[in-house]
Design an enzyme around this catalytic site. Structure first.
Site, PDB file in Angstrom:
ATOM      1  N   GLY A 153       0.804  -1.220   0.000  1.00  0.00           N
ATOM      2  CA  GLY A 153       0.000   0.000   0.000  1.00  0.00           C
ATOM      3  C   GLY A 153       0.831   1.260   0.000  1.00  0.00           C
ATOM      4  O   GLY A 153       0.333   2.355   0.216  1.00  0.00           O
ATOM      5  N   CYS A 154       2.134   1.105  -0.257  1.00  0.00           N
ATOM      6  CA  CYS A 154       3.000   2.274  -0.338  1.00  0.00           C
ATOM      7  C   CYS A 154       3.478   2.408  -1.778  1.00  0.00           C
ATOM      8  O   CYS A 154       3.809   1.431  -2.422  1.00  0.00           O
ATOM      9  CB  CYS A 154       4.222   2.114   0.556  1.00  0.00           C
ATOM     10  N   ALA A 155       3.543   3.632  -2.242  1.00  0.00           N
ATOM     11  CA  ALA A 155       3.999   3.847  -3.615  1.00  0.00           C
ATOM     12  C   ALA A 155       5.489   3.558  -3.732  1.00  0.00           C
ATOM     13  O   ALA A 155       5.953   3.029  -4.721  1.00  0.00           O
ATOM     14  CB  ALA A 155       3.696   5.276  -4.045  1.00  0.00           C
ATOM     15  N   SER A 156       6.237   3.903  -2.688  1.00  0.00           N
ATOM     16  CA  SER A 156       7.656   3.553  -2.677  1.00  0.00           C
ATOM     17  C   SER A 156       7.802   2.254  -1.883  1.00  0.00           C
ATOM     18  O   SER A 156       6.848   1.741  -1.332  1.00  0.00           O
ATOM     19  CB  SER A 156       8.465   4.674  -2.033  1.00  0.00           C
ATOM     20  N   SER A 215      -0.568   7.719  -1.097  1.00  0.00           N
ATOM     21  CA  SER A 215      -0.006   6.373  -1.197  1.00  0.00           C
ATOM     22  C   SER A 215       1.403   6.306  -0.618  1.00  0.00           C
ATOM     23  O   SER A 215       2.155   5.424  -0.926  1.00  0.00           O
ATOM     24  CB  SER A 215      -0.007   5.926  -2.659  1.00  0.00           C
TER      25      SER A 215
END
Lengths: 408, 134
Positions: free
Chosen positions: B49-52, B118
């Site tokens: 759920g993290c963009a990075s 995000s």
């Protein structure tokens, strides 16, 4: 060019461009993901719902007739926009549906295990995953052709990859990552010489330059309305008549049939054979207005304006010696993907740009094979459109310089 | 009253008027944080759920919560450092009692907690809470 390109007047046609983000004027450079909509499009959709809405192709009452005329009129607009015949335009919700339609309705019943699809490493996932389905489900082989580090794709390399088992070539007309414009006409000539049809993903290209599918010779040409300044959920795919005749239906339901009994069903004629159920009536009507808007300005003039933006942005970004821009093809349009030297991640950069009111995309741009081929992870992408200005290029550069200083 | 480490951070942020300086400080906190050993950058410790890319290694010792974390994005790394100050050394019951949204709001960083962001702060807080309630 008969009269000057009035970018200020064009900007005034797009209500959202006057808003502020984080206290600053919006600089919208995420057009590669989706473009903003002119007032005429918004108003046409509004007016349709308020005054002219009913289902299409069904009723004999006034509203249905009006809605059908407006909706079907868009087919003609799209045909003129792409240089096609009306009967060769299938309405879709966008390029993704268009390419999946070809995968299910044309390719799946024809391709045998071991048959090949040649595709470039520059494709968007929408022009990859539908072919992976065929690989997984029926043993079709995907043959990848690489671009060079400059982002150029040699048409001869695509043609050379075609073998006796190749049944289709799938290629983008313009990379959504590097902006490279591919010499699709050359690829089509080489493929057709070997009897292989070509599907072209025109999602990016059709926004930025005049497109003539007949001159290109493509068998399939997919476009998506939301990038063409039209509503999300609108779009079409051009399908050459001979290919249409080879296709089985896609989705089953109303509108795509002529007769249904308990034991049998007969299909409507193409293109309606491929358009099941109540379509995105208002979306397509909105798209028709967007096409009118673009053609009213003129695709040649839009292209010239964007090439000026490209040239200026290319020069300014080259001046940032700590910025790595991916690909610098001579053919490229005004799409720039970049990373910053040092520890700053693409998401860091886009977060700071957002604070400065600048919208860019950060990530892998639905093009993971290309990113991996170029040897980069996430990048930021600034993608320009007909309403962007040279001043906005300066704003981008200024914000990047600030981010550079911030991240060290 | 949160942990002493977090109150120190809050005191510093109280002096930072504009977002530029707050971000600068977030980035500095991230750079000052000890990196997560490569051996712990495994899928099981990756926060979705993290963009990075974000890794979070929770550790519970004698009823006290601690964690190590890392991200390949500098701003997210800084946010991890702030979460570390917020949660490190608390009992499991105290971890669950923390209102992360309210605490980060004190730093002027609320925009990092909205569900649509995000950057993964929400997902990290979720992972921390799951560990504490396991």
């Amino acid at each position: 060019m008969s009269e000057a390109y009035d970018v200020a007047a064009i900007r005034a046609d797009f209500p959202i461009l006057s808003r502020r983000v984080n206290g600053r004027p919006l600089v919208y450079l995420d057009n590669g993901a989706s473009a903003q909509k002119p007032e005429v499009v918004i108003e046409a959709m509004n007016r349709t719902y308020r005054q002219g809405y009913a289902n299409v192709h069904r009723g004999l009452h006034t509203l249905s007739t009006e809605a059908t005329e407006a909706y079907e009129g868009v087919r003609g607009k799209l045909a003129r926009f792409l240089g096609a015949d009306e009967e060769e335009i299938v309405f879709t919700t966008g390029s993704t549906e268009g390419i999946n339609l070809v995968s299910y309705a044309w390719a799946a019943p024809r391709l045998q295990p071991g048959d090949e699809i040649v595709l470039s490493v520059m494709e968007h996932h929408a022009n990859i995953v539908p072919w992976h389905f065929l690989r997984e489900r029926q043993g079709v082989v995907l043959k990848w052709v690489e671009c060079d580090q400059n982002g150029d794709l040699d048409p001869q390399a695509m043609i050379a990859a075609i073998g006796p088992r190749t049944r289709l070539v799938a290629v983008t007309h313009m990379s959504n990552v590097t902006g490279t414009v591919v010499d699709v006409a050359a690829i089509v000539r080489g493929a057709h010489a070997q009897g292989v049809p070509v599907l072209v993903d025109g999602s990016q290209a059709a926004v930025h330059m005049p497109v003539d599918v007949k001159a290109l010779g493509a068998d399939f040409y997919a476009v998506t309305g939301h990038k063409l300044y039209g509503p999300s959920g609108s779009g079409c795919i051009y399908i050459r008549r001979e290919r249409m005749e080879e296709m089985r239906p896609f989705l089953g339901g109303g509108d795509m049939i002529r007769e249904v009994t308990r034991d049998a069903v007969t299909w409507n004629d193409p293109p309606m054979k491929f358009e099941a159920g109540t379509p995105g009536i208002v979306q397509q009507i909105g798209l028709g207005v967007a096409i009118d808007y673009m053609m009213g300005i003129g695709m040649e003039r839009i292209a010239a304006h964007e090439l000026a933006l490209r040239d200026y942005a290319r020069e300014r970004l080259r001046g940032l010696n700590w910025l790595n821009v991916q690909g610098d093809s001579a053919t490229k349009g005004a799409i720039f993907s970049f990373t910053m030297q040092g520890a700053a991640h693409a998401h860091d950069i886009s977060t700071i740009l957002d604070k400065k009111g600048i919208a860019v995309r950060a990530g892998t741009h639905c093009a993971m094979p290309l990113m991996s081929h170029l040897g980069v992870g996430a990048t930021c992408r600034a993608s320009f459109a007909m309403y962007n200005t040279l001043d906005e290029v300066d704003a981008l550069v200024e914000a990047l310089e600030f981010a550079r200083e911030l991240f060290g | 009253m949160a942990t002493e480490a977090f109150e120190d951070i809050a005191d510093t942020f109280a002096f930072l008027d504009d977002w530029e300086d707050r971000y600068r400080h977030v980035i500095e906190l991230g750079k000052a944080m000890a990196p997560l050993e490569e051996a712990f950058k495994v899928p099981a410790l990756k926060v979705q759920g993290c963009a990075s890319q974000v890794w979070l290694r929770p550790m519970v010792s004698e009823g006290r919560f601690d964690f190590q974390g890392e991200s390949d994005a500098l701003i997210v790394r800084g946010l991890i450092a702030i979460l570390h100050a917020l949660y490190s050394g608390l009992t499991l019951a105290e971890v669950l009692a923390v209102d992360a949204q309210a605490e980060l709001a004190r730093l002027g960083l609320t925009d990092h907690l909205s569900a649509q962001r995000s950057n993964g702060v929400r997902a990290m807080v979720q992972r921390i809470r799951e560990t504490a309630s396991a």
